[in-house]
Write a protein that holds these residues in place. Structure first.
Motif, PDB file in Angstrom:
ATOM      1  N   LEU A   1      73.269  68.607  84.739  1.00 17.12           N
ATOM      2  CA  LEU A   1      74.270  68.032  83.932  1.00 17.12           C
ATOM      3  C   LEU A   1      75.196  67.102  84.624  1.00 17.12           C
ATOM      4  CD1 LEU A   1      75.006  70.882  81.146  1.00 17.12           C
ATOM      5  CD2 LEU A   1      73.744  68.920  80.834  1.00 17.12           C
ATOM      6  N   ALA A   2      75.284  67.227  85.812  1.00 12.45           N
ATOM      7  CA  ALA A   2      76.035  66.330  86.694  1.00 12.45           C
ATOM      8  C   ALA A   2      75.602  64.912  86.543  1.00 12.45           C
ATOM      9  CB  ALA A   2      75.894  66.641  88.291  1.00 12.45           C
ATOM     10  N   PHE A   3      74.242  64.737  86.112  1.00  9.11           N
ATOM     11  CA  PHE A   3      73.871  63.088  85.977  1.00  9.11           C
ATOM     12  C   PHE A   3      74.110  63.099  84.477  1.00  9.11           C
ATOM     13  CE2 PHE A   3      70.675  65.031  88.826  1.00  9.11           C
ATOM     14  CZ  PHE A   3      71.011  64.013  89.841  1.00  9.11           C
ATOM     15  N   ASP A   4      74.738  61.618  84.323  1.00 11.07           N
ATOM     16  CA  ASP A   4      75.123  61.074  82.963  1.00 11.07           C
ATOM     17  C   ASP A   4      73.959  61.209  82.181  1.00 11.07           C
ATOM     18  OD1 ASP A   4      77.823  60.739  82.878  1.00 11.07           O
ATOM     19  OD2 ASP A   4      77.933  58.574  83.246  1.00 11.07           O
ATOM     20  N   PHE A   5      72.864  60.578  82.654  1.00 15.88           N
ATOM     21  CA  PHE A   5      71.652  60.314  81.827  1.00 15.88           C
ATOM     22  C   PHE A   5      70.982  61.687  81.323  1.00 15.88           C
ATOM     23  CE2 PHE A   5      67.981  61.669  84.967  1.00 15.88           C
ATOM     24  CZ  PHE A   5      68.793  61.227  85.974  1.00 15.88           C
ATOM     25  N   MET A   6      71.107  62.635  82.215  1.00 12.84           N
ATOM     26  CA  MET A   6      70.601  64.095  81.911  1.00 12.84           C
ATOM     27  C   MET A   6      71.368  64.420  80.496  1.00 12.84           C
ATOM     28  SD  MET A   6      67.922  65.231  82.750  1.00 12.84           S
ATOM     29  CE  MET A   6      67.230  66.653  82.624  1.00 12.84           C
ATOM     30  N   ARG A   7      72.863  64.410  80.723  1.00 11.51           N
ATOM     31  CA  ARG A   7      73.893  64.590  79.236  1.00 11.51           C
ATOM     32  C   ARG A   7      73.169  63.885  78.267  1.00 11.51           C
ATOM     33  NH1 ARG A   7      78.272  65.318  82.795  1.00 11.51           N
ATOM     34  NH2 ARG A   7      78.984  63.100  82.350  1.00 11.51           N
ATOM     35  N   ASN A   8      73.247  62.633  78.462  1.00 15.69           N
ATOM     36  CA  ASN A   8      72.867  61.803  77.284  1.00 15.69           C
ATOM     37  C   ASN A   8      71.397  62.366  76.657  1.00 15.69           C
ATOM     38  OD1 ASN A   8      75.021  60.395  77.343  1.00 15.69           O
ATOM     39  ND2 ASN A   8      73.915  58.064  77.686  1.00 15.69           N
TER      40      ASN A   8
ATOM     41  N   GLY B   1      58.551  36.032  79.817  1.00 13.17           N
ATOM     42  CA  GLY B   1      59.021  36.954  80.794  1.00 13.17           C
ATOM     43  C   GLY B   1      58.334  37.992  80.384  1.00 13.17           C
ATOM     44  N   TYR B   2      58.833  39.319  81.182  1.00 12.76           N
ATOM     45  CA  TYR B   2      58.112  40.621  81.235  1.00 12.76           C
ATOM     46  C   TYR B   2      58.967  41.351  80.239  1.00 12.76           C
ATOM     47  CZ  TYR B   2      57.159  45.127  83.210  1.00 12.76           C
ATOM     48  OH  TYR B   2      56.966  46.441  83.446  1.00 12.76           O
ATOM     49  N   ALA B   3      58.286  42.256  79.354  1.00 13.08           N
ATOM     50  CA  ALA B   3      59.158  43.138  78.584  1.00 13.08           C
ATOM     51  C   ALA B   3      59.135  44.531  79.327  1.00 13.08           C
ATOM     52  CB  ALA B   3      58.078  43.541  77.514  1.00 13.08           C
ATOM     53  N   PRO B   4      60.572  44.701  79.740  1.00  9.27           N
ATOM     54  CA  PRO B   4      60.881  45.487  80.950  1.00  9.27           C
ATOM     55  C   PRO B   4      60.367  47.121  80.350  1.00  9.27           C
ATOM     56  CG  PRO B   4      62.703  44.784  79.914  1.00  9.27           C
ATOM     57  CD  PRO B   4      61.431  44.024  79.257  1.00  9.27           C
ATOM     58  N   ASP B   5      61.103  47.736  79.016  1.00  6.53           N
ATOM     59  CA  ASP B   5      60.631  49.072  79.101  1.00  6.53           C
ATOM     60  C   ASP B   5      59.851  49.250  77.861  1.00  6.53           C
ATOM     61  OD1 ASP B   5      64.225  49.301  78.513  1.00  6.53           O
ATOM     62  OD2 ASP B   5      62.809  48.256  77.453  1.00  6.53           O
ATOM     63  N   LEU B   6      58.969  48.305  77.820  1.00  9.68           N
ATOM     64  CA  LEU B   6      58.010  48.608  76.603  1.00  9.68           C
ATOM     65  C   LEU B   6      57.434  49.975  76.229  1.00  9.68           C
ATOM     66  CD1 LEU B   6      56.536  47.071  74.346  1.00  9.68           C
ATOM     67  CD2 LEU B   6      55.013  46.287  75.726  1.00  9.68           C
ATOM     68  N   PHE B   7      56.911  50.180  77.701  1.00  9.62           N
ATOM     69  CA  PHE B   7      56.506  51.790  77.803  1.00  9.62           C
ATOM     70  C   PHE B   7      57.165  52.852  77.218  1.00  9.62           C
ATOM     71  CE2 PHE B   7      53.700  54.700  80.117  1.00  9.62           C
ATOM     72  CZ  PHE B   7      52.608  54.004  79.623  1.00  9.62           C
ATOM     73  N   SER B   8      58.447  52.670  77.286  1.00 14.38           N
ATOM     74  CA  SER B   8      59.311  53.869  76.847  1.00 14.38           C
ATOM     75  C   SER B   8      59.486  53.841  75.399  1.00 14.38           C
ATOM     76  CB  SER B   8      60.679  53.713  77.461  1.00 14.38           C
ATOM     77  OG  SER B   8      61.441  52.552  76.979  1.00 14.38           O
ATOM     78  N   TYR B   9      59.152  52.762  74.701  1.00 18.31           N
ATOM     79  CA  TYR B   9      59.169  52.610  73.406  1.00 18.31           C
ATOM     80  C   TYR B   9      58.003  53.294  72.401  1.00 18.31           C
ATOM     81  CZ  TYR B   9      63.701  50.396  73.433  1.00 18.31           C
ATOM     82  OH  TYR B   9      65.083  50.260  73.698  1.00 18.31           O
ATOM     83  N   LEU B  10      56.779  52.851  73.284  1.00 18.20           N
ATOM     84  CA  LEU B  10      55.659  53.502  72.928  1.00 18.20           C
ATOM     85  C   LEU B  10      55.423  55.070  73.238  1.00 18.20           C
ATOM     86  CD1 LEU B  10      53.155  50.788  74.188  1.00 18.20           C
ATOM     87  CD2 LEU B  10      53.635  51.392  71.863  1.00 18.20           C
ATOM     88  N   PHE B  11      56.067  55.511  74.450  1.00 17.40           N
ATOM     89  CA  PHE B  11      55.712  56.692  74.839  1.00 17.40           C
ATOM     90  C   PHE B  11      56.954  57.689  74.702  1.00 17.40           C
ATOM     91  CE2 PHE B  11      52.115  54.586  76.222  1.00 17.40           C
ATOM     92  CZ  PHE B  11      50.831  55.172  75.485  1.00 17.40           C
ATOM     93  N   GLY B  12      58.120  57.023  74.562  1.00 20.87           N
ATOM     94  CA  GLY B  12      59.304  57.483  74.786  1.00 20.87           C
ATOM     95  C   GLY B  12      59.941  57.699  76.006  1.00 20.87           C
ATOM     96  N   ASN B  13      61.344  57.804  76.169  1.00 19.71           N
ATOM     97  CA  ASN B  13      61.923  57.916  77.504  1.00 19.71           C
ATOM     98  C   ASN B  13      63.409  58.433  77.321  1.00 19.71           C
ATOM     99  OD1 ASN B  13      62.837  58.384  79.910  1.00 19.71           O
ATOM    100  ND2 ASN B  13      62.186  56.093  80.798  1.00 19.71           N
ATOM    101  N   ILE B  14      63.408  59.724  77.045  1.00 21.85           N
ATOM    102  CA  ILE B  14      64.680  60.228  76.650  1.00 21.85           C
ATOM    103  C   ILE B  14      65.792  59.948  77.777  1.00 21.85           C
ATOM    104  CG2 ILE B  14      64.273  62.569  77.568  1.00 21.85           C
ATOM    105  CD1 ILE B  14      65.245  63.658  74.764  1.00 21.85           C
ATOM    106  N   LEU B  15      65.047  59.762  79.093  1.00 23.48           N
ATOM    107  CA  LEU B  15      66.194  59.764  80.357  1.00 23.48           C
ATOM    108  C   LEU B  15      67.166  58.450  80.234  1.00 23.48           C
ATOM    109  CD1 LEU B  15      63.785  61.276  82.937  1.00 23.48           C
ATOM    110  CD2 LEU B  15      65.833  62.222  81.638  1.00 23.48           C
ATOM    111  N   THR B  16      66.571  57.313  79.356  1.00 22.06           N
ATOM    112  CA  THR B  16      67.177  56.274  79.441  1.00 22.06           C
ATOM    113  C   THR B  16      67.992  55.804  77.998  1.00 22.06           C
ATOM    114  OG1 THR B  16      65.126  55.232  78.432  1.00 22.06           O
ATOM    115  CG2 THR B  16      65.653  55.002  80.814  1.00 22.06           C
ATOM    116  N   VAL B  17      68.387  56.907  77.300  1.00 16.92           N
ATOM    117  CA  VAL B  17      69.040  56.831  75.970  1.00 16.92           C
ATOM    118  C   VAL B  17      70.575  56.188  76.426  1.00 16.92           C
ATOM    119  CG1 VAL B  17      69.626  57.635  73.924  1.00 16.92           C
ATOM    120  CG2 VAL B  17      67.714  58.480  75.159  1.00 16.92           C
ATOM    121  N   PRO B  18      70.971  55.015  75.888  1.00 19.66           N
ATOM    122  CA  PRO B  18      72.095  54.681  76.231  1.00 19.66           C
ATOM    123  C   PRO B  18      73.234  55.440  75.070  1.00 19.66           C
ATOM    124  CG  PRO B  18      70.977  52.967  75.206  1.00 19.66           C
ATOM    125  CD  PRO B  18      70.121  54.076  75.261  1.00 19.66           C
ATOM    126  N   THR B  19      74.195  55.388  75.544  1.00 17.67           N
ATOM    127  CA  THR B  19      75.438  55.984  74.759  1.00 17.67           C
ATOM    128  C   THR B  19      75.355  55.365  73.433  1.00 17.67           C
ATOM    129  OG1 THR B  19      76.613  56.372  76.600  1.00 17.67           O
ATOM    130  CG2 THR B  19      77.759  56.714  74.617  1.00 17.67           C
TER     131      THR B  19
END
Lengths: 223, 273
Positions: free
Chosen positions: B6-13, B112-130
């Motif tokens: 929980l010390a990591f912000d991204f983990m709390r989010n 350009g390059y679609a940076p986090d396209l993969f995370s929308y297809l397969f999810g990435n709960i570690l990058t959820v912004p506030t």
């Protein structure tokens, strides 16, 4: 003079290219118990669905409580024939019966004490007290059939439409359901669809025969 | 250990996203399971890919692309099936592919390059912004309020649509509203497990919950708890093993599902002997 509940005049209907109903004419007065008989596939259920407003007809005139079908849901109780729903649905008998109150409620409105009292009364009338808290998936076919009758009665209908309520259940249960209909006879108007002409002849006050040949035969008036 | 994580912000989010998304997922997933519309939900989710592509092209937060696309997909599938006499699976299959195609085209024409396209297809709960957490909270609130308001109507159309219609309910409108709620749930879930795997998290907790529940509200509650449990366990495992979070969540849910059913099957066999 008694009120006319259903008026059906020269009703015709085609389904999938074949004529299911052709020039059907009859009327139901307040307090009548009408039996609709005919062979399987003879359009009995279709006729019931027209009266409920969930099946459009091609020509002829149908009115229920003086309005087009489907416009008086609060006055009608419906007992469907086939149990289309999922038996594994997480719901108790009491909850299913309570659903019969839907026609009397507006959107957002929650079920209240009156609704619960009406559901309990219907459960009592159909002798289901013992099964009240059972999950619907644990009921036998005959028990479920009685639950569906209870659901229709919970809405305190003026007109009860029953579609083969005794098909696919054991003979004892059949008697129970017919006994119930005898008790209800006179207190509300009933329409019963059945393929079993001989049995229902003893219960109904009026009969319509949807024969494979055209037109209806006004069977008899049993008063 | 927990404090460390929980010390990591991204983990709390991530934990908050897991818990908040479970609310919508458990409630709406229960309707999806009892009404057997899992495939429709899959169609809505995949059509939403078009929205992701569009937001890349426009350079906006993908949530604002997913919301209109998934809602439009819900309405189109519902209306085609109910009013235009198109077989439901045809409508679903068509929209599913069109949505994906639109997404691919937009991403292709975006420079350009679609940076986090993969995370929308397969999810990435570690990058959820506030900001997205607030959106999820808002959508959760909307879903809970609407389900609370329409609970007897939704119960009626889920159980026996014909009877609901005979009772005078506006069944088509209610069905479309239910599909719209599924669409909003998809929006929430995209962050957690991605559009490809939404169906699994929408159906597995609810399907498991049904076996232990006597009523729909109860099923929803159990389903919310299971969904939270799977998300958190999956998140924790993915952190430990350093593997993809969305996929881990799905595998935790999926293996629980099979274990429970294997256990039940074993129980039946043993009982017979």
């Amino acid at each position: 003079m008694s009120m006319r509940v259903i008026e059906c005049n020269q009703l015709s209907l085609e389904l999938g290219g074949s004529r299911v109903l052709d020039g059907v004419t009859f009327s139901v007065e307040e307090g009548d118990f009408l039996g609709i008989v005919g062979p399987n596939g003879g359009g009995k259920t279709t006729l019931l669905r027209v009266m409920l407003g969930i099946q459009k007809h091609d020509c002829g005139k149908v009115s229920v409580f003086g309005k087009p079908p489907g416009h008086s849901p609060e006055k009608i109780g419906y007992v469907p024939q086939r149990l289309f729903f999922d038996r594994s649905f997480p719901m108790s008998v009491r909850e299913l019966v309570l659903m019969g109150r839907l026609p009397k409620k507006s959107l957002f409105e929650r079920y209240n004490a009156v609704d619960r009292a009406c559901a309990d009364e219907a459960i009592h009338l159909t002798g289901l007290e013992r099964l009240m808290e059972r999950r619907i998936g644990d009921l036998s076919g005959g028990e479920l059939q009685r639950v569906l009758v209870a659901r229709a009665l919970a809405g305190k209908p003026e007109l009860l439409l029953l579609d083969e309520p005794t098909s696919s259940i054991d003979p004892e249960m059949k008697t129970t359901i017919y006994d119930l209909m005898i008790r209800l006879r006179g207190s509300l108007t009933m329409v019963l669809v059945s393929h079993d002409t001989e049995t229902i002849r003893h219960y109904v006050t009026k009969m319509v025969n949807l024969n494979v040949t055209l037109n209806l035969l006004h069977g008899f008036e049993n008063h | 250990m927990l404090q460390e994580i929980l010390a990591f912000d991204f983990m709390r989010n991530a934990l908050l996203a897991a818990l908040l998304s479970s609310i919508a997922c458990g409630i709406i997933g229960s309707y999806v399971v009892v009404k057997k519309i899992g495939f429709i939900s899959g169609g809505i989710a995949h059509t939403a890919f078009g929205g992701i592509g569009l937001s890349y092209y426009l350079g906006i937060n993908p949530l604002f692309g997913i919301i209109p696309f998934s809602l439009a997909a819900a309405m189109a599938i519902g209306l085609l099936g109910k009013k235009a006499n198109v077989a439901e699976d045809t409508a679903i299959g068509t929209l599913w592919a069109i949505g994906m195609a639109v997404g691919v085209i937009f991403i292709g024409i975006t420079p350009g390059y679609a940076p986090d396209l993969f995370s929308y297809l397969f999810g990435n709960i570690l990058t959820v912004p506030t900001f997205d957490l607030w959106m999820i909270l808002l959508l959760d609130f909307l879903i809970v309020v609407l389900v609370w308001l329409f609970n007897k109507e939704f119960l009626a159309i889920s159980f026996d649509e014909e009877y609901a219609e005979v009772s005078g309910l506006p069944t088509t409108a209610l069905y479309l509203l239910m599909l719209a709620l599924i669409a909003l749930t998809v929006v929430i879930m995209v962050r957690v497990v991605g559009i490809v795997m939404v169906i699994a998290l929408l159906t597995i907790p609810a399907a498991l919950a049904r076996t232990f529940s006597r009523s729909l509200p109860r099923m929803m509650l159990v389903s919310v708890l299971l969904s939270a449990l799977f998300s958190i366990a999956g998140l924790w495992l993915s952190f430990l093993l350093d593997i993809a979070s969305g996929a881990t969540i799905i595998l935790v849910a999926g293996s629980t599902f099979f274990l429970v059913h294997a256990w039940r099957l074993l129980f039946v066999v043993l009982k017979k002997r």
